[in-house]
Design an enzyme around this catalytic site. Structure first.
Site, mmCIF file in Angstrom:
data_model
loop_
_atom_site.group_PDB
_atom_site.id
_atom_site.type_symbol
_atom_site.label_atom_id
_atom_site.label_comp_id
_atom_site.label_asym_id
_atom_site.label_seq_id
_atom_site.Cartn_x
_atom_site.Cartn_y
_atom_site.Cartn_z
ATOM 1 N N TYR A 1 0.856 -1.181 0.000
ATOM 2 C CA TYR A 1 0.000 0.000 0.000
ATOM 3 C C TYR A 1 0.896 1.236 0.000
ATOM 4 C CZ TYR A 1 -4.128 2.837 1.135
ATOM 5 O OH TYR A 1 -5.159 3.742 1.100
ATOM 6 N N TYR B 1 -10.765 -2.267 6.754
ATOM 7 C CA TYR B 1 -10.314 -0.904 7.050
ATOM 8 C C TYR B 1 -10.216 -0.654 8.550
ATOM 9 C CZ TYR B 1 -11.155 0.344 2.122
ATOM 10 O OH TYR B 1 -11.127 0.419 0.754
#
Length: 427
Positions: free
Chosen positions: A295, A387
């Site tokens: 990421y 998340y």
């Protein structure tokens, strides 16, 4: 001298035609926000040659089918309306089916036509006759899909030019007319914002002959060796990963070099059918505990993240990752700058898990964020992560202060993951 050109190719003025002719004759490089096809159309419309656009005197009058945009039958014969590659739409012509050698494009036209008719039937059944998608004719629908397909193909080629990992990137949208994102820039590593320095102190490398069996970089950092002989994780969520670096004497086949090799799998950016926007699915089987992707994004201060977060909340999106391995000074923002992980959706029952990784920098303020598979993942399955970063035993990783977590913000974002364990909200 350099010009930035953004033409309105539907309203070409005499001044613009003269300017294009003048620039091309001068042989200048023209960075342009128009597509290659539009520039080729301009050249052919003005009978101009340009080596940079691949148009010379030999192929100035060449015709190649770009897509098919119409169909009719006349006296028992089939005809297709052809859009010629590099030529304006005003030059489209009806061609007999027997003259066309583009079998794939004919099949694509027929598939699009069939899908449109299915949508019309579904709209009538659900009484959605006023929906704008179904007001257009079959031809308008097919032309719109053809143009979208070309745009997505160009974007796919751009992504594959920019990525530095082995795995290929594919793009598909069989759901709607959404084009490629306009303000997204593909990067392969962190992009520090103004005033942030990611360069760490001098590294010390290992001198192992076999890093798996000797005291290597992880042990020197007081951590556990993260991988087994197959380069799969053998540590629990929340534990850091220390890989060998450029100062180490071990070679590229070292089992402690995994994240730094980049994504090995072919992945596809696809349009989801349940309102979650773009998503990522794997085109290859992924084994459990395997590295999938990193990421990355723009590294900003927590204060700047708070400011941007309010704007993202108003749009119902979230791309912020707090780098809170030890302290909470910086955040990764993947909204405008990022890699393929930008498109990974949330799930309350994910198949990816986040780990902090240290390779060329041991600065605990800037860990790299790596996503590993939590189970075996089949080809064609969507990739997701939580998340909220729920770890094993349903314990929030934010409680351990060992793994990155998105910043907490008040406006709640509805979750559409559809899993049995769905919590109803992403945040």
């Amino acid at each position: 001298m350099e010009f930035v050109v953004w033409p309105d190719h539907n309203l070409l003025s005499v001044t613009w035609r003269s300017f294009v002719s003048w620039v091309l004759k001068k042989g200048w490089c023209v960075p342009c926000l128009a597509s290659l096809e539009i520039l080729q159309e301009l050249c052919r419309g003005e009978k101009l040659t340009c080596s940079e656009l691949g148009i010379d005197k030999r192929n100035l009058e060449e015709y190649e089918v770009e897509y098919l945009c119409g169909y009719k039958k006349d006296k028992g014969k089939e005809y297709y309306l052809v859009k010629w590659k590099g030529w304006p739409e005003s030059t489209n012509t009806w061609e007999p089916r027997r003259n066309l050698r583009c079998v794939g494009l004919v099949k694509q036209f027929q598939d699009d036509q069939s899908k449109f008719l299915q949508k019309v039937k579904a709209a009538k059944r659900l009484k959605l006759n006023n929906c704008t998608d179904y007001k257009s004719t079959v031809a308008e629908y097919i032309v719109k899909k053809s143009k979208q397909r070309l745009a997505l193909k160009r974007w796919e080629e751009e992504l594959n030019r920019k990525k530095n990992h082995r795995g290929k990137i594919l793009v598909e949208n069989e759901v709607d007319f959404e084009p490629p994102p306009l303000d997204f820039h593909y990067i392969n590593q962190y992009k520090p914002s103004h005033g942030i320095n990611l360069n760490s102190d001098a590294l010390v490398g290992c001198e192992c002959l076999n890093c798996l069996e000797e005291k290597c970089c992880p042990e020197e950092a007081g951590a556990q060796f993260a991988y087994n002989v197959h380069r799969q994780l053998r540590i629990a969520p929340g534990k850091p990963i220390f890989e060998c670096n450029s100062c180490c004497s071990c070679g590229p086949q070292c089992p402690n070099r995994v994240v730094q090799k980049g994504t090995l799998y072919d992945l596809c950016i696809f349009r989801t059918s349940n309102g979650r926007g773009w998503g990522i699915k794997t085109l290859q089987k992924i084994k459990r505990n395997s590295f999938v992707m990193e990421y990355v994004g723009e590294v900003i201060t927590s204060e700047e993240a708070e400011r941007r977060g309010k704007f993202y909340d108003s749009k119902g999106i979230t791309y912020l990752f707090d780098l809170d391995y030890v302290e909470d000074e910086y955040t990764v923002d993947a909204a405008r700058f990022g890699n393929i992980s930008h498109f990974v959706n949330h799930s309350c029952d994910p198949n990816l898990q986040v780990y902090n990784v240290f390779i060329e920098s041991l600065d605990t303020r800037f860990p790299r964020i790596a996503l590993f598979s939590t189970r075996s993942i089949k080809a064609g399955e969507e990739l997701t992560f939580d998340y909220q970063m729920k770890g094993s035993g349903d314990v929030s990783i934010t409680e351990t202060s060992e793994v990155n977590s998105p910043p907490k913000r008040q406006p709640r974002i509805e979750c559409k993951c559809g899993s049995i364990s769905c919590r109803g909200y992403m945040n």
